[in-house]
Design a protein around this motif. Sequence first.
Motif: not given
Length: 390
Positions: A136-144
Amino acid sequence: MAAQKDLYDAIVIGAGIQGCFTAYHLAKHRKRVLLLEQFFLPHSRGSSHGQSRIIRMAYPEDFYTQMMAECYQIWAQLEHEAGTQLYRQTGLLLLGMKESAELKIIQATLSRQGVEHQCLPSEELKQRFPNIRLSRGEVGLLDKSGGVLYADKALRALQDAIRQLGGIVHDGEKVMEIKPGLLVVVKTTSRSYQAKSLIITAGPWTNRLLRPLGIELPLQTLRINVCYWREKVPGSYGVSQAFPCFLGFSLAPYHIYGLPSGEYPGLMKVCYHHGNNADPEERDCPAAFSDIQDVHILSCFVRDHLPNLEPEPAVMEHCMYTNTPDEHFILDRHPKYDNIVIGAGFSGHGFKLSPVVGKILYELSMKLMPSYDLTPFRISRFPCLGKAHI
């Protein structure tokens, strides 16, 4: 009257991760501490067993992210003392829709707290993690800094450290009675002990111990399905492929989380952050209909987003959550007996925070100034706890 040798500075009831870290901090500060556990160690009846947990800085609330900064330091210190790896950095991918309010709040918290993170629009997310399907066109946020904690190794390391520091661990000893007083008397199935302070970290058994002391906390005990899914190609979701831990928001009624394959060769842990009401004494009873519904939600998520996994769980285990209504912890003194301290309601996200939780419970038990503002964790935040409950 118990013999002098049975007098302790502190007794900790419950040798899960919170109780172990509490006893560890007490022993580090040269306090005479006794850690009591009703089951023989190791056991799988509570909330701290299993091989892995997620560690992360990413939280909507600033206070958890601030606590996590010190948690990482204490985890590293324990790892050094134990001479064994307890943490593996994999990164944590937060997955959700572009308009997800929770993702935006977490990103703002990470920015405010100066935590390294990266926003990944859909196209970049596809390139970076091609084995995640974005339906569904998801986005991501990466906690390194996110990664995996080796839970059972951490418990063993702590129990060894407590003993080496002079603390005493008694397992297979169930608490039958607590008598409050200037010295608290704790009667077990084996004998009686006395202590200047008592810390209760008994997970789903907390209210069983507190009711005779005139208080019942608003705790809900849940049985959680811990599901492992077979990789179609072994290793495709493994740490060696740089696959991260993930946390999915708004993709189901409750969060879905996963850890890279490793615990069981060729199997990836993907779980639903919710469960069904369960008595901890009856947690092994047959699955309820809602259990089956939860697994169906996970199967749909795996089929839609993780196409290289078989969409039926290969292994299913269980774990207990003890939830508060707001899913924040309870770290406080008993309202009537100030030498009885309670750590409870870790709501399925307490393991990573246990180094600092243990430190706070140690400080409360020794009547020291707490290192953190405990307003979010006070019993008094629950208005339903009127005189009938205290």
